[in-house]
Design a protein around this motif. Structure first.
Motif: not given
Length: 198
Positions: A169-175
């Motif tokens: 959950a603690l991610t950047i899926k797309k910049d």
């Protein structure tokens, strides 16, 4: 508040200095308990609350390691991470655990190694800053995909699933859309130099 790339640069310079002081502080008996707690608190305040929980996992110092020999060894091995590049993106897409973060902008900061005597000057990690409750905070960190780097000479950023920092959950899926760049220090490897100037 609208943060500039210079604001981000200043934040990262302060963050990497705190990170370095924290690293050597484990071995420095000249730092008393109150000063240590203050240093830990300052470093923790650089992180968004959820990500910080996974980033600073040990703050307890062992007095048996707090001596001149251990401190000297750590100073020989550890260095402050160098800032190479900042990229500003608009409208990033975050994982569902990224709560309370302004979704309008994210800053990707490309940092070098914290280990002395590396063979060349290049960046190994991508620390992302977001705006949390009106303040800049470290919201996540990605590392270089060394397999692609070795096999295809490609710089790609991934989350280390074996790391205690990683949670889905603690991610950047797309910049998002790249809107601005601040080049700070030029790497000396052709692959990194091409990425730096892209």
């Amino acid at each position: 508040m609208g943060y500039t790339l210079e604001d981000v640069k200043q934040f990262i310079e302060e963050f990497t200095e705190l990170e370095y002081q924290f690293g050597i502080g484990f071995y420095d008996n000249s730092i008393n308990d109150e000063e240590w707690e203050s240093l830990v608190s300052k470093l923790e305040s650089c992180y968004s609350v959820r990500f910080g929980f996974y980033s600073i996992t040990n703050t307890i110092r062992d007095e048996s390691y707090m001596n001149e020999e251990e401190l000297s060894n750590e100073k020989d091995n550890l260095k402050k991470r160098r800032l190479f590049l900042i990229r500003k993106y608009e409208k990033p897409v975050f994982g569902k655990g990224m709560i309370g973060i302004d979704t309008d902008v994210v800053f990707s900061c490309f940092l070098g190694s914290n280990i002395n005597n590396m063979s060349s000057e290049k960046y190994y990690s991508n620390v992302s800053l977001g705006v949390v409750n009106g303040e800049l905070k470290v919201i996540t960190e990605r590392e270089l995909n060394f397999e692609k780097r070795r096999s295809e000479e490609i710089i790609e950023w991934i989350y280390n699933k074996r790391s205690n920092v990683y949670t889905e959950a603690l991610t950047i899926k797309k910049d998002g859309k790249l809107v601005d760049t601040l080049r700070v220090f030029e790497p000396d490897h052709p692959t990194w130099l091409a990425d730096y100037n892209s």
